[in-house]
Scaffold this motif. Structure first.
Motif, PDB file in Angstrom:
ATOM      1  N   HIS A   1      40.206  46.899  27.687  1.00 39.15           N
ATOM      2  CA  HIS A   1      38.923  47.306  28.281  1.00 39.15           C
ATOM      3  C   HIS A   1      38.259  48.378  27.429  1.00 39.15           C
ATOM      4  CE1 HIS A   1      40.534  45.993  32.502  1.00 39.15           C
ATOM      5  NE2 HIS A   1      40.444  45.004  31.638  1.00 39.15           N
TER       6      HIS A   1
ATOM      7  N   GLU B   1      42.037  39.379  29.954  1.00 41.88           N
ATOM      8  CA  GLU B   1      41.452  40.714  30.153  1.00 41.88           C
ATOM      9  C   GLU B   1      40.237  40.913  29.256  1.00 41.88           C
ATOM     10  OE1 GLU B   1      42.047  42.831  32.452  1.00 41.88           O
ATOM     11  OE2 GLU B   1      43.727  41.693  33.271  1.00 41.88           O
TER      12      GLU B   1
ATOM     13  N   ASN C   1      47.395  36.663  28.556  1.00 40.30           N
ATOM     14  CA  ASN C   1      46.970  37.737  29.436  1.00 40.30           C
ATOM     15  C   ASN C   1      45.972  38.687  28.763  1.00 40.30           C
ATOM     16  OD1 ASN C   1      47.369  38.326  32.067  1.00 40.30           O
ATOM     17  ND2 ASN C   1      48.542  40.183  31.574  1.00 40.30           N
ATOM     18  N   GLU C   2      46.190  38.924  27.497  1.00 36.36           N
ATOM     19  CA  GLU C   2      45.260  39.773  26.748  1.00 36.36           C
ATOM     20  C   GLU C   2      43.889  39.093  26.654  1.00 36.36           C
ATOM     21  OE1 GLU C   2      48.203  40.043  23.340  1.00 36.36           O
ATOM     22  OE2 GLU C   2      47.297  42.036  23.207  1.00 36.36           O
TER      23      GLU C   2
ATOM     24  N   PRO D   1      45.950  45.992  29.791  1.00 36.87           N
ATOM     25  CA  PRO D   1      44.564  45.744  30.232  1.00 36.87           C
ATOM     26  C   PRO D   1      43.630  46.910  29.919  1.00 36.87           C
ATOM     27  CG  PRO D   1      46.078  44.922  31.884  1.00 36.87           C
ATOM     28  CD  PRO D   1      46.929  45.579  30.827  1.00 36.87           C
ATOM     29  N   HIS D   2      44.035  48.167  30.253  1.00 34.61           N
ATOM     30  CA  HIS D   2      43.089  49.269  30.056  1.00 34.61           C
ATOM     31  C   HIS D   2      42.804  49.500  28.574  1.00 34.61           C
ATOM     32  CE1 HIS D   2      45.400  52.735  28.457  1.00 34.61           C
ATOM     33  NE2 HIS D   2      46.430  52.068  28.930  1.00 34.61           N
TER      34      HIS D   2
ATOM     35  N   LYS E   1      37.277  38.838  30.718  1.00 31.42           N
ATOM     36  CA  LYS E   1      36.674  39.427  31.916  1.00 31.42           C
ATOM     37  C   LYS E   1      35.837  40.649  31.556  1.00 31.42           C
ATOM     38  CE  LYS E   1      40.584  38.965  34.808  1.00 31.42           C
ATOM     39  NZ  LYS E   1      41.346  39.559  35.882  1.00 31.42           N
ATOM     40  N   ARG E   2      36.397  41.494  30.675  1.00 34.63           N
ATOM     41  CA  ARG E   2      35.666  42.711  30.329  1.00 34.63           C
ATOM     42  C   ARG E   2      34.391  42.392  29.545  1.00 34.63           C
ATOM     43  NH1 ARG E   2      36.675  47.465  32.910  1.00 34.63           N
ATOM     44  NH2 ARG E   2      35.987  49.239  31.683  1.00 34.63           N
TER      45      ARG E   2
END
Lengths: 504, 504
Positions: B107, B142, B138-139, B103-104, B145-146
């Motif tokens: 982002h 993320e 999942n990628e 996730p990070h 959302k970002r």
């Protein structure tokens, strides 16, 4: 279609940049970076569209005064429309999809790269697709041949013509200044073209340029080789396999070098140079391109297979790339170290002598001057007899330089010593960090800038002892380099006791 | 490091372009397109290096007068060195290697895209890697959302908020001008943001702009929706999920739209718009993004799965995209056709009415205004009762327009008929080629330009009968469009006997 009046600008950032006021683009189907066709009274040309708020007014189109492909009157009306996409784009998409490209498809891509029809976006898509999906041997063969065919070629009357090439990555790798004269003095023809520094502190061409002219054209190269059997010139002055120089512009920012590209670019230059045998030096180690022996073996097999298919006999050598070769890094310092080795091999670092004579040994065997297994011995004999120095001076003189003694080579007036913070052993020298310090000091542009290592991995040093000296022609840059050295510790000193673990 | 004196240039092609004379770069480790750090007395900033022969002299560095990030004196000395590579580059390389991003890491990539820290080369590497290696659900979650979090967001007091979105590709797709007022007049809140044309001849925003203002900010959108339950505005005037607008700049030249990117960009805009339910229209057919039902099903499942994970209820509809929707292509012609359909549905093409009411039907069910299976019937009732027209006029009026009758909408003064070369049937209308002709006539910038189809696939036509009429505000452009139409045959007429095979 857009109808706009010509305005000339002092702008030469890009070939055929077409500058339009953003007001004229609003609501149209034209966007910055679109490839457009400009139709004029005198013909048409293709360029890339950019938008501006201020450089041209609405209704105008700006062209570069210096790089316009055809004469146009200021104020003349031209028509602008979308240009056909280059044919390559379909083939690049095939490669993205993981398909194998046909020979004519690869030819089209190489042709359009060389004629600068592809944008950075398209080129990047090609390079990244190759990196991810790879290429089959046959595709690499076709790419290599076309890359060679789309540039200048050197042709030779005699054979064999031999060559040695390092895929690079190790600082201080000045072996060619020894290897070429050793081989040439045994009567073998070895026309060595080298590159300038790409990311290093000194390319072979930068080092040789300290002593002689390296910007030779094809005619001049032939003259030098005819007179001496060898040469040490910059490949960039002859237009050999130019696609490579364009592709590298998108590889550098991504720090990738896809294997198909690496193989094709090395072998295309070999074909263009007209050589029959080549030895390829593959340095292995942390911080160089090839991390371990297994990867090195794979790459070596690929080079040999490709050579077979292209009619070039290839031998590969895996060499130690874990720390710099010799002790000098930077053009003048490296030229001086190479001359010291040629003059009196006992005064020069073992790593340099061993690498240079090993490579020369293989070449002497390939070229027929030594029996298999006897090349290295002959190389040592030629070096220690002074014949290699004599040949080196011949080559340098033919390239417009003059015989020079090692201590006649000037290095930077400003220097600073970096000392050991502790008693201990040198456990690691970072190829990358030591290169950065040499570059911060001004290398390779400042030929007198660079680094002289006083100790290498495994050496014992005392606290306060000099680890290395930084040289520069500029005090300001010397200070910047010293600061970088202090921040990044390119040379690591540790006690024999690396870590102490106790019960409490 | 380079030491250079500041010179201002009238240049605004790129943010932080740093222009240096090529003489100053020769032999250095600085190359065009390098990312460099400029250190000045007032602080430092990062930019991209370009080389010039003429724009600045050796010793100078040129900056743009208009887009310099900090005030500098002309002639002041600045220092230039290599900038740190953006952190994203390591993560982009991971994606090139086929790894899953954390996730990070995702982002960071999105953040650096939005803050324009990535070059086109780096962006292309990201997009092409996604295209080839794909992303796990999942990628995508993320990334979505970002993308939503790095822009403006609309917030609503009531719920549910519904929405409809077409992934595009079919010309004449003006369904939203019917669907939105049908749904809004049933009391359901539907704040529709649309795009302008990207590669088409008219985006929904371009069409609505013929009748009203579409450049509404967040406050104004809320006011219109409060008054009418709906709106028809341009999404670009509010800064919703802006990463998408940057990524599209490298996708367009390559004509790729990687699925992870497509999914994330649609869903990020939905989150930013604050909606709860959305219907996604996936046109299927040759010449649109999704070629067949199987591919359409896969994409639909992905959208639904992603919606679940993001808390948005998604329904997908696969629609026929084999030829244009309705008969009109181009902003004014499409606005007129939509108004005709709202005024008297019998006067409008079936394909438009059916698509608009089908989509409205699903939305009415989702929004709770109709029982499952009864939505379509209710949509027809609302349309035929005149309530949809009334609601449309309310929305238009709130957006600063005024009630207009279909024949009050002006189309291009210059027109030309394209006639059938033979007796036969229309076997094919190319979405892409007919769009190109409309664009050649001036659409979407010339709102009055476009095409009116007189016959559609399956219709019988006689030799000399009009196939379609091209409109333009410019005689010159009309001629260009007619020429393109004659060269490319966007509408194909064939006899029933397609091929005759005989023995001799």
């Amino acid at each position: 279609m857009l109808f706009l009046k010509v305005k000339y600008l002092d702008l030469d950032l890009e070939t055929n940049a077409i500058i339009i006021n953003e007001e004229d683009l609003k609501g149209t189907a034209y966007y910055p970076h679109d490839r457009v066709l400009v139709e004029t009274s005198g013909g048409s040309f293709i360029g890339t569209l950019y938008s501006t708020k201020t450089m041209v007014s609405p209704g105008e189109v700006g062209f570069s005064k210096t790089i316009m492909p055809m004469p146009l009157k200021e104020g003349e009306e031209v028509r602008i429309r979308h240009a056909q996409k280059p044919s390559s784009l379909n083939y690049i998409k095939k490669k993205m999809e993981g398909q194998t490209l046909k020979p004519h498809e690869i030819h089209t891509i190489v042709d359009e790269i060389v004629s600068k029809k592809l944008s950075n976006i398209e080129l990047t898509a090609f390079v990244v697709s190759n990196y991810i999906n790879g290429m089959e041997t046959n595709e690499i063969v076709e790419m290599t041949k076309r890359m060679a065919d789309t540039g200048e070629k050197l042709e030779w009357e005699n054979s064999p013509i031999v060559d040695v090439h390092s895929i690079g990555g190790v600082p201080g790798n000045k072996y060619a200044l020894l290897t070429i004269p050793i081989v040439a003095s045994a009567g073998i023809i070895i026309p060595k073209t080298s590159s300038r520094a790409i990311t290093s502190a000194a390319g072979t061409a930068d080092i040789v340029e300290v002593l002689a002219n390296v910007n030779l054209n094809a005619e001049e190269i032939k003259r030098v080789v005819k007179a001496t059997n060898g040469c040490l010139v910059w490949g960039g002055a002859v237009n050999l396999a130019p696609a490579d120089d364009i592709i590298i512009n998108v590889e550098r920012p991504l720090a990738i070098d896809p294997k198909p590209q690496l193989l094709a670019s090395v072998m295309a230059k070999k074909i263009a140079t007209g050589i029959n045998y080549t030895v390829i030096d593959i340095p292995i180690g942390p911080g160089v391109k090839i991390k371990n022996e297994k990867e090195g073996n794979q790459l070596a097999r690929k080079f040999i297979e490709l050579g077979d298919l292209l009619g070039i006999r290839v031998e590969c050598v895996l060499t130690y790339g874990g720390q710099p070769i010799g002790r000098a890094i930077g053009p003048a310092l490296e030229a001086r170290e190479a001359l010291m080795a040629l003059t009196d091999f006992k005064s020069a670092p073992n790593s340099l002598i061993e690498k240079s004579t090993s490579l020369a040994g293989v070449l002497l065997e390939l070229g027929g001057a030594a029996q298999p297994g006897k090349g290295n011995k002959l190389a040592w004999e030629i070096l220690s007899s002074g014949k290699a120095l004599e040949k080196f001076n011949e080559i340098i003189t033919e390239q417009g330089g003059k015989e020079t003694k090692p201590d006649e080579i000037e290095v930077g007036n400003f220097s600073a010593d970096i000392i050991s913070p502790d008693n201990g052993y040198i456990t690691y020298i970072s190829n990358k960090l030591i290169t950065n310090v040499a570059k911060e000091a001004g290398a390779p542009k400042d030929k007198k800038a660079g680094i002289l290592l006083h100790a290498k991995v495994g050496d014992k040093v005392d606290k306060g002892e000099v680890l290395y000296t930084i040289y520069s022609s500029s005090e300001e840059r010397l200070n910047a380099a010293v600061n970088l050295a202090r921040r990044t510790y390119p040379v690591k000193v540790e006690g024999m006791l690396l870590k102490r673990i106790s019960k409490f």
